[in-house]
Write a protein that holds these residues in place. Structure first.
Motif, mmCIF file in Angstrom:
data_model
loop_
_atom_site.group_PDB
_atom_site.id
_atom_site.type_symbol
_atom_site.label_atom_id
_atom_site.label_comp_id
_atom_site.label_asym_id
_atom_site.label_seq_id
_atom_site.Cartn_x
_atom_site.Cartn_y
_atom_site.Cartn_z
ATOM 1 N N SER A 96 0.815 -1.222 0.000
ATOM 2 C CA SER A 96 0.000 0.000 0.000
ATOM 3 C C SER A 96 0.839 1.259 0.000
ATOM 4 O O SER A 96 0.330 2.339 -0.282
ATOM 5 N N GLY A 97 2.116 1.159 0.336
ATOM 6 C CA GLY A 97 2.958 2.341 0.406
ATOM 7 C C GLY A 97 3.100 2.901 1.799
ATOM 8 O O GLY A 97 3.952 3.749 2.056
ATOM 9 N N GLN A 98 2.277 2.425 2.747
ATOM 10 C CA GLN A 98 2.408 2.873 4.126
ATOM 11 C C GLN A 98 3.641 2.230 4.755
ATOM 12 O O GLN A 98 4.033 1.117 4.402
ATOM 13 N N SER A 99 4.249 2.925 5.696
ATOM 14 C CA SER A 99 5.427 2.393 6.372
ATOM 15 C C SER A 99 5.384 2.768 7.841
ATOM 16 O O SER A 99 4.632 3.644 8.265
ATOM 17 N N ALA A 100 6.226 2.097 8.608
ATOM 18 C CA ALA A 100 6.319 2.353 10.039
ATOM 19 C C ALA A 100 7.762 2.656 10.380
ATOM 20 O O ALA A 100 8.670 2.476 9.556
ATOM 21 N N ASP A 101 7.994 3.140 11.602
ATOM 22 C CA ASP A 101 9.362 3.421 12.036
ATOM 23 C C ASP A 101 10.179 2.133 12.107
ATOM 24 O O ASP A 101 11.382 2.139 11.869
ATOM 25 N N LEU A 102 9.537 1.042 12.458
ATOM 26 C CA LEU A 102 10.218 -0.246 12.510
ATOM 27 C C LEU A 102 10.351 -0.817 11.104
ATOM 28 O O LEU A 102 9.550 -0.512 10.211
ATOM 29 N N ALA B 9 2.651 -0.212 14.299
ATOM 30 C CA ALA B 9 2.538 0.426 12.980
ATOM 31 C C ALA B 9 2.883 1.902 13.011
ATOM 32 O O ALA B 9 3.053 2.521 11.949
ATOM 33 N N GLY B 10 2.948 2.502 14.190
ATOM 34 C CA GLY B 10 3.321 3.907 14.291
ATOM 35 C C GLY B 10 2.354 4.855 13.630
ATOM 36 O O GLY B 10 2.754 5.885 13.082
ATOM 37 N N GLY B 11 1.064 4.531 13.631
ATOM 38 C CA GLY B 11 0.059 5.427 13.079
ATOM 39 C C GLY B 11 -0.387 5.097 11.671
ATOM 40 O O GLY B 11 -1.340 5.701 11.168
ATOM 41 N N ALA B 12 0.273 4.172 11.003
ATOM 42 C CA ALA B 12 -0.149 3.764 9.658
ATOM 43 C C ALA B 12 -1.342 2.820 9.780
ATOM 44 O O ALA B 12 -1.227 1.707 10.281
ATOM 45 N N THR B 13 -2.497 3.262 9.310
ATOM 46 C CA THR B 13 -3.745 2.534 9.559
ATOM 47 C C THR B 13 -3.737 1.137 8.957
ATOM 48 O O THR B 13 -4.066 0.154 9.619
ATOM 49 N N THR B 14 -3.361 1.031 7.696
ATOM 50 C CA THR B 14 -3.377 -0.281 7.044
ATOM 51 C C THR B 14 -2.448 -1.256 7.752
ATOM 52 O O THR B 14 -2.783 -2.423 7.969
ATOM 53 N N LEU B 15 -1.271 -0.785 8.149
ATOM 54 C CA LEU B 15 -0.321 -1.651 8.852
ATOM 55 C C LEU B 15 -0.830 -2.019 10.232
ATOM 56 O O LEU B 15 -0.603 -3.133 10.715
ATOM 57 N N ALA B 16 -1.510 -1.087 10.891
ATOM 58 C CA ALA B 16 -2.048 -1.372 12.224
ATOM 59 C C ALA B 16 -3.065 -2.511 12.161
ATOM 60 O O ALA B 16 -3.066 -3.419 13.003
ATOM 61 N N LEU C 288 -11.324 -9.187 11.093
ATOM 62 C CA LEU C 288 -12.427 -9.170 10.128
ATOM 63 C C LEU C 288 -13.153 -7.834 10.153
ATOM 64 O O LEU C 288 -13.599 -7.320 9.110
ATOM 65 N N PHE C 289 -13.290 -7.242 11.340
ATOM 66 C CA PHE C 289 -13.926 -5.930 11.459
ATOM 67 C C PHE C 289 -13.110 -4.881 10.697
ATOM 68 O O PHE C 289 -13.662 -4.034 9.989
ATOM 69 N N ALA C 290 -11.775 -4.982 10.853
ATOM 70 C CA ALA C 290 -10.912 -4.070 10.102
ATOM 71 C C ALA C 290 -11.083 -4.283 8.603
ATOM 72 O O ALA C 290 -11.126 -3.321 7.826
ATOM 73 N N SER C 291 -11.195 -5.540 8.195
ATOM 74 C CA SER C 291 -11.413 -5.845 6.780
ATOM 75 C C SER C 291 -12.736 -5.259 6.299
ATOM 76 O O SER C 291 -12.850 -4.800 5.158
ATOM 77 N N TYR C 292 -13.732 -5.279 7.171
ATOM 78 C CA TYR C 292 -15.043 -4.732 6.806
ATOM 79 C C TYR C 292 -14.932 -3.237 6.505
ATOM 80 O O TYR C 292 -15.456 -2.751 5.485
#
Length: 796
Positions: free
Chosen positions: A335-341, A420-427, A505-509
């Motif tokens: 997705s292009g999102q990244s985290a500090d880790l 994830a450091g705030g990246a929603t998709t990674l979280a 699954l809720f996140a997937s929804y």
């Protein structure tokens, strides 16, 4: 689920080889399960009396499951064609989503049925080994039986998911929705039906046998004993095995859906590699389960669990650093999102959080339900003042334990998202990865769970046959106590798995709703998900209400069926001459028939509620309120499931504490009080509580499947409020009708005066003709009986 994953996802080259390796590991797990099965069946199966009793239990369990599967085939056919109507990227995907719905349902049924079929043959072998060889061989057979079911669970789960990824590539998440839905739906039905069967027989047997007539739990004079032992297998073996399998499958499904977005190509591979490591570490756990001198069976099993979990954690971290790149830009199709880790550190951290969560839940549940800890000891002590205080103290234990368990699960979910450091998709993917980490322990968890009903049945066979020495009987009592605690512990871990799966699954929804809106060419208003929106709050309340209604229906069903069992057993004591003296023969088949019919007729209402409630809310109130509905259900379901499971476990082990000689022992007023507490707890811990797990996942999967249609009818080109409202009203009407019909059912099955309790009588010198084969519920002729046992009578 249109647009949930990027089109550039491509599992080829080295990634494809790795997925094929996962499929081979799955086949290896199945082969190992077959080897364990042969090892169990090679053990001695005891005396003629023991074999006859075991055969009676086996026939009753097989007859029930065959009738249950015929009933469930109707629901499966309806769901199959219903899935064909839902939108998908391609027609072929729509077809194979329905096909893999049947595959998931079939795998779930296979795990339950095959696990049960071995358990009903292993119980007599555990009893024989305890009598002839000692504790360690008996425990070895019991745990190998559980290991067989564990290998089936991880093998079929991994095999199904890996084959979908191999053959469907970037369309795999959509096809896997059908696979997960099939597994979850069938598991919920098996959990509810099996739970009603086992607890109706158990409660009825305890109330008339122990309380009213002061005879032992598995006394052959009690007409409900065979049904009780059958119930242990169809509920605790078949039902729980299917439950844990669907948790396994659904977590993998959610992880692959979110992983394909967050990690691109690697997101369709890494979530399969972690459970594959779990399959290997489970094998290590099975072989590490070897008792040491002077060590309790529970200590042995717990040590094996912790060692296999540690091995899985180390291997998962090593794999993450070997497989995943050191930079986010190197993840193809992400997705292009990244985290500090780094990707490797992020993924390995989330997986380890899931493994640590499993260990924490094991310890926490063991504390609140184990006989050696303060909560159960306090519940046992309250038995000195009567059943009311036993019930109150057990409720308090359940309520308190739910808080701590929810905090631990919440900390795990928050910790995984925090990486994830705030990246929603990674979280969101981090939460799913924590679920896959927990999956690394599932093989051993299933083995621990199956050990419980096998040891329970072994003790029942020993008591009913009268062929086991006092030393062997004491060994089986110890193993039964160990199995009782392992069952309680595995329920806690199953709940944690369910919450992680439901959260993913809720996140997937949510993600699917946004993607569906983009595909429909509309902007989805962000504020529709705000919690202060009145409709979202109403959705949350409805989600919480469904959990309460579902639990109430399940417990009420047990109460009705148990009442019918009580009336029937009382009738037999009253009308069949010589039962209490040991010269009359109970009609075991009639009780099996009662609980079979009642449990199967109660299946429809909970299933209708789980499937149609999200449809009613989604089409009636919209996408945002449906999100609130799911959130309310997950939050309430977590607390309710833990409360029910741990309160029931505490009551059950408090009873065993008294039966071990504390507070007056068997036959004392304290014992009567704990038996009553246990009968209240039985439907809590073995019917309603465990059934909430698949309920949450079924509702989330239904929401995931319908969200594109809801978005289209609400905002897209197909906007049509009339059709949308009609669908919601139709779903609501079916729910109301099903609940109404359920509430009209009588406690008594058949005609006639339910009668009054038979007067208590002292046990005779020796029971005669201890057991008959239960009649197949569909048959009209009684089965042949067994000869009287030799040796001493069962002791009270």
């Amino acid at each position: 689920m249109t647009g949930i994953h990027p089109a550039v996802v491509d599992v080829s080259g080295g990634n494809l080889v790795l997925v094929i390796v996962v499929a081979l590991i799955a086949l290896g797990a199945l082969a190992l399960g077959l080897m364990f099965r042969q090892e169990v069946l090679a053990a001695g199966d005891g005396t003629d009396n023991m074999r006859n009793i075991a055969q009676a239990v086996e026939e009753g369990a097989n007859a029930y499951l065959q009738r249950q599967f015929r009933t469930l085939a109707v629901f499966a056919a309806i769901a199959f064609f219903g899935l064909l109507l839902l939108p998908a990227d391609e027609v072929s995907v729509r077809i194979f989503r329905s096909v893999f719905f049947l595959v998931g349902a079939g795998f779930s049924a296979a795990v339950g049925y095959l696990g049960m079929s071995l358990a009903v043959r292993a119980n007599v072998r555990v009893a024989a080994a305890a009598n002839e060889q000692g504790r360690d061989p008996a425990m070895h057979i019991g745990f190998r039986t559980g290991a067989t079911v564990g290998m089936l669970t991880v093998g079929l789960g991994l095999l199904g998911a890996s084959l979908v990824v191999i053959f469907f590539q970037d369309n795999a998440p959509e096809v896997l929705e059908g696979f997960g839905f099939g597994a979850a739906l069938l598991a919920m039905f098996m959990r509810v039906g099996g739970g009603i069967f086992t607890k109706a027989a158990d409660v009825g047997a305890d109330l008339v046998g122990k309380v009213e007539n002061n005879i032992p739990e598995d006394d052959p004079r009690n007409a409900a004993t065979i049904a009780d032992n059958v119930g242990d297998n169809v509920g605790d073996c078949a039902g729980m095995a299917a439950d844990l399998f669907e948790s396994y499958a659904v977590v993998i499904v959610a992880a692959l859906i979110l992983g394909s977005q967050a990690f691109g190509d690697a997101g369709l591979v890494f979530p399969l590699l972690i459970p594959a490591i779990g399959a290997l570490s489970a094998v290590a756990g099975v072989y590490l389960t070897k008792p040491r001198a002077g060590e309790s069976g529970l200590t042995t099993i717990n040590r094996a669990f912790y060692l296999s979990a540690a091995a899985g954690a180390v291997a998962s971290v090593v794999l993450a650093f070997i497989y995943l790149p050191g930079d986010w830009a190197d993840l193809e199709g992400a997705s292009g999102q990244s985290a500090d880790l780094s990707p490797a550190l992020f993924a390995s951290g989330a997986v380890v959080i899931g493994i640590v969560l499993a260990a924490a839940i094991l310890a926490l549940t063991g504390y609140f339900t184990g006989t050696e800890f303060k909560p159960v000891k306090d519940v046992g002590r309250t038995s000195l003042t009567g059943p009311a205080t036993v019930i109150l103290s057990g409720l308090a234990v359940g309520f308190e334990s739910a808080v701590y368990t929810a905090i631990v699960i919440g900390a795990a979910v928050y910790g995984a998202a925090l990486l994830a450091g705030g990246a929603t998709t990674l979280a969101l993917f981090g939460v799913a990865l924590a679920g896959t980490g927990l999956l690394t322990t599932v093989g051993v968890i299933v083995a621990m769970d199956t050990f419980g009903p096998v040891s329970d049945n072994a003790q029942g066979i020993a008591e009913m046959s009268g062929d086991v020495s006092p030393e062997g009987a004491q060994i089986l009592t110890e193993l039964d106590a160990v199995g009782n605690t392992t069952k309680a512990i595995t329920k806690g871990i199953a709940i944690a798995t369910a919450v992680l799966a439901a959260s993913a699954l809720f996140a997937s929804y949510i993600q699917t709703a946004v993607e569906a809106a983009v595909d429909a060419g509309v902007d989805l208003p962000v504020d529709i998900f705000f919690v202060f929106d009145a409709k979202v709050l109403v959705g949350a309340l409805l989600g919480a209400a469904v959990v309460f209604l579902f639990s109430g229906l399940a417990i009420n069903a047990v109460g009705r069926a148990a009442g019918a069992v009580v009336f029937e057993v009382r009738r037999q004591f009253r009308e069949i001459p010589g039962i209490m003296e040991g010269t009359g023969r109970p009609e075991y088949g009639k009780v099996v028939d009662i609980v079979t019919k009642d449990s199967l007729r109660e299946l429809a209402t909970p299933g209708i509620l789980a499937i149609l409630a999200p449809i009613a809310v989604g089409f009636g109130l919209g996408v945002g309120p449906l999100a609130g509905f799911l959130a309310g259900a997950i939050a309430t379901g977590t607390l309710m499931a833990v409360f029910l499971a741990n309160a029931g476990g505490a009551w059950d082990n408090a009873k065993k504490l008294v039966e071990d000689g504390n507070h007056g022992g068997k036959g004392s007023p304290a014992h009567d009080a704990t038996v009553i507490g246990d009968t209240v707890g039985d439907p809590f811990k073995d019917t309603a509580g465990p059934a909430i797990n698949p309920l949450l996942k079924v509702m989330n999967l239904v929401a995931l499947l319908i969200v594109a249609a809801v978005v289209n009818l609400t905002y897209g080109e197909g906007e049509n409020d009339v059709v949308r409202i009609l669908i919601a009203l139709a779903a609501t009407a079916v729910i109301v009708a099903a609940v109404y019909i359920s509430k009209q059912r009588s406690v008594v099955i058949g005609d006639g005066d339910p009668g009054t309790p038979a007067p208590p009588s002292p046990p005779p010198a020796a029971p005669a003709d201890p057991v008959t084969h239960p009649a197949d519920p569909g048959a009209t002729q009684p089965m042949p009986t067994t000869p009287p046992p030799a040796g001493p009578p069962p002791s009270a």
